[in-house]
Design an enzyme around this catalytic site. Structure first.
Site, PDB file in Angstrom:
ATOM      1  N   ILE A 123      33.260  38.325  49.638  1.00  0.00           N
ATOM      2  CA  ILE A 123      34.698  38.253  49.431  1.00  0.00           C
ATOM      3  C   ILE A 123      35.001  38.735  48.017  1.00  0.00           C
ATOM      4  O   ILE A 123      34.300  38.381  47.060  1.00  0.00           O
ATOM      5  CB  ILE A 123      35.215  36.802  49.598  1.00  0.00           C
ATOM      6  CG1 ILE A 123      34.928  36.284  51.010  1.00  0.00           C
ATOM      7  CG2 ILE A 123      36.713  36.730  49.289  1.00  0.00           C
ATOM      8  CD1 ILE A 123      35.736  36.937  52.102  1.00  0.00           C
ATOM      9  N   PHE A 124      36.058  39.533  47.867  1.00  0.00           N
ATOM     10  CA  PHE A 124      36.465  39.991  46.538  1.00  0.00           C
ATOM     11  C   PHE A 124      37.685  39.218  46.077  1.00  0.00           C
ATOM     12  O   PHE A 124      38.709  39.183  46.750  1.00  0.00           O
ATOM     13  CB  PHE A 124      36.786  41.491  46.555  1.00  0.00           C
ATOM     14  CG  PHE A 124      37.240  42.029  45.223  1.00  0.00           C
ATOM     15  CD1 PHE A 124      36.337  42.164  44.180  1.00  0.00           C
ATOM     16  CD2 PHE A 124      38.560  42.406  45.014  1.00  0.00           C
ATOM     17  CE1 PHE A 124      36.740  42.664  42.947  1.00  0.00           C
ATOM     18  CE2 PHE A 124      38.973  42.911  43.792  1.00  0.00           C
ATOM     19  CZ  PHE A 124      38.067  43.035  42.746  1.00  0.00           C
ATOM     20  N   GLY A 125      37.559  38.569  44.921  1.00  0.00           N
ATOM     21  CA  GLY A 125      38.669  37.830  44.346  1.00  0.00           C
ATOM     22  C   GLY A 125      39.258  38.555  43.154  1.00  0.00           C
ATOM     23  O   GLY A 125      38.523  39.056  42.296  1.00  0.00           O
ATOM     24  N   GLU A 166      44.244  31.350  51.763  1.00  0.00           N
ATOM     25  CA  GLU A 166      44.835  32.654  51.544  1.00  0.00           C
ATOM     26  C   GLU A 166      45.803  33.094  52.645  1.00  0.00           C
ATOM     27  O   GLU A 166      46.847  33.679  52.352  1.00  0.00           O
ATOM     28  CB  GLU A 166      43.722  33.702  51.390  1.00  0.00           C
ATOM     29  CG  GLU A 166      42.724  33.404  50.277  1.00  0.00           C
ATOM     30  CD  GLU A 166      43.360  33.394  48.902  1.00  0.00           C
ATOM     31  OE1 GLU A 166      44.346  34.123  48.681  1.00  0.00           O
ATOM     32  OE2 GLU A 166      42.879  32.636  48.046  1.00  0.00           O
ATOM     33  N   GLY A 194      42.511  37.211  41.900  1.00  0.00           N
ATOM     34  CA  GLY A 194      43.515  36.279  41.395  1.00  0.00           C
ATOM     35  C   GLY A 194      42.843  34.983  40.997  1.00  0.00           C
ATOM     36  O   GLY A 194      41.881  34.979  40.226  1.00  0.00           O
ATOM     37  N   SER A 195      43.318  33.881  41.547  1.00  0.00           N
ATOM     38  CA  SER A 195      42.762  32.574  41.179  1.00  0.00           C
ATOM     39  C   SER A 195      41.321  32.400  41.640  1.00  0.00           C
ATOM     40  O   SER A 195      40.592  31.564  41.090  1.00  0.00           O
ATOM     41  CB  SER A 195      43.625  31.448  41.754  1.00  0.00           C
ATOM     42  OG  SER A 195      43.701  31.533  43.166  1.00  0.00           O
TER      43      SER A 195
END
Length: 238
Positions: free
Chosen positions: A11-13, A89, A15-16
């Site tokens: 998973i690419f984050g 999300e 933001g938070s």
């Protein structure tokens, strides 16, 4: 989903998730995706705002200029983590999932990652606005997970600290504007930040630390346990 080992889910984050993932993962690494720009165009009424005063949070907008967005990729540990993210999300945040290619900072690794993006078809969408308008909305909004300013400032701090090569004019200009609002209004930065600090052990070859039971976030919250001495938990004016 195909990945570096053929059976991994990443998973690419952007933001938070960068500074508080909130789920168990195998490992993480920093890098970027191409063809997107990070914009605070997604509204938020469940975490960083309310229905009356929606907050502003980040999404990715497709960009033909092949610009890069830096962030943090996580290899998920199990389906529990995926379910948590789908709720955080999608169900609560209004995002959709899609696939992009992640590039490591050294350029030696590339692999598919899932990313969550918002579009103008979700009911929380606020869309494009001037940076001054967005900054004003951020300083005026807070929700169950904390003040909207915390979301912005912790993301900017993560980029400055762990990805100093990242150039994000939108994010960093908003950071300056929000800090100016805080100073002009004589607001307490420590209060806005939730009277807590965060520390990220970004050893990309090590297992992430597991929070003790009493330090775990409450349900549907991005809170975390503080790691600074109690004597520094005081109201600091900017």
């Amino acid at each position: 989903m195909n990945s570096t080992q053929g059976n991994e889910l990443w998973i690419f984050g952007y933001g938070s998730l960068c500074w508080y993932p909130g789920f168990s993962y195998v490992k993480s690494t920093t890098g970027y995706v191409k063809g997107f720009s990070r914009r605070f165009w997604q509204g938020n009424t469940t975490h960083r705002g309310t229905i009356e005063k929606p907050g502003r949070v980040a999404t990715l907008i497709k960009d033909k200029e092949q610009t890069t967005v830096y962030g943090r990729a996580f290899q998920l540990q199990d389906s529990v983590a995926l379910s948590y993210l789908e709720n955080r999300e999608c169900a609560l945040g209004g995002y959709l999932s899609t696939i992009a290619t992640f590039h490591s900072r050294d350029g030696e690794k590339q692999f598919p990652v899932m990313i969550y993006i918002a579009t103008n078809e979700n009911e929380q969408w606020l869309g494009e606005a001037s940076l001054q308008t967005i900054a004003h909305q951020i300083i005026e909004s807070s929700g169950p997970s904390g003040h909207n300013a915390e979301y912005l400032l912790r993301l900017a701090e993560f980029m400055h600290r762990y990805l100093p090569e990242a150039h994000d004019e939108h994010l960093f200009t908003l950071e300056i504007l929000v800090r100016s609002h805080i100073k002009e209004r004589n607001l307490c930065l420590t209060t806005l930040m939730g009277n807590r600090d965060f520390a990220i052990d970004l050893d990309e070859d090590a297992e992430p630390a597991v929070l003790p039971e009493e330090g775990r976030p409450r349900e549907n919250s991005f809170q975390f346990s503080a790691r600074i001495p109690s004597k520094s938990l005081r109201c600091v004016k900017m």
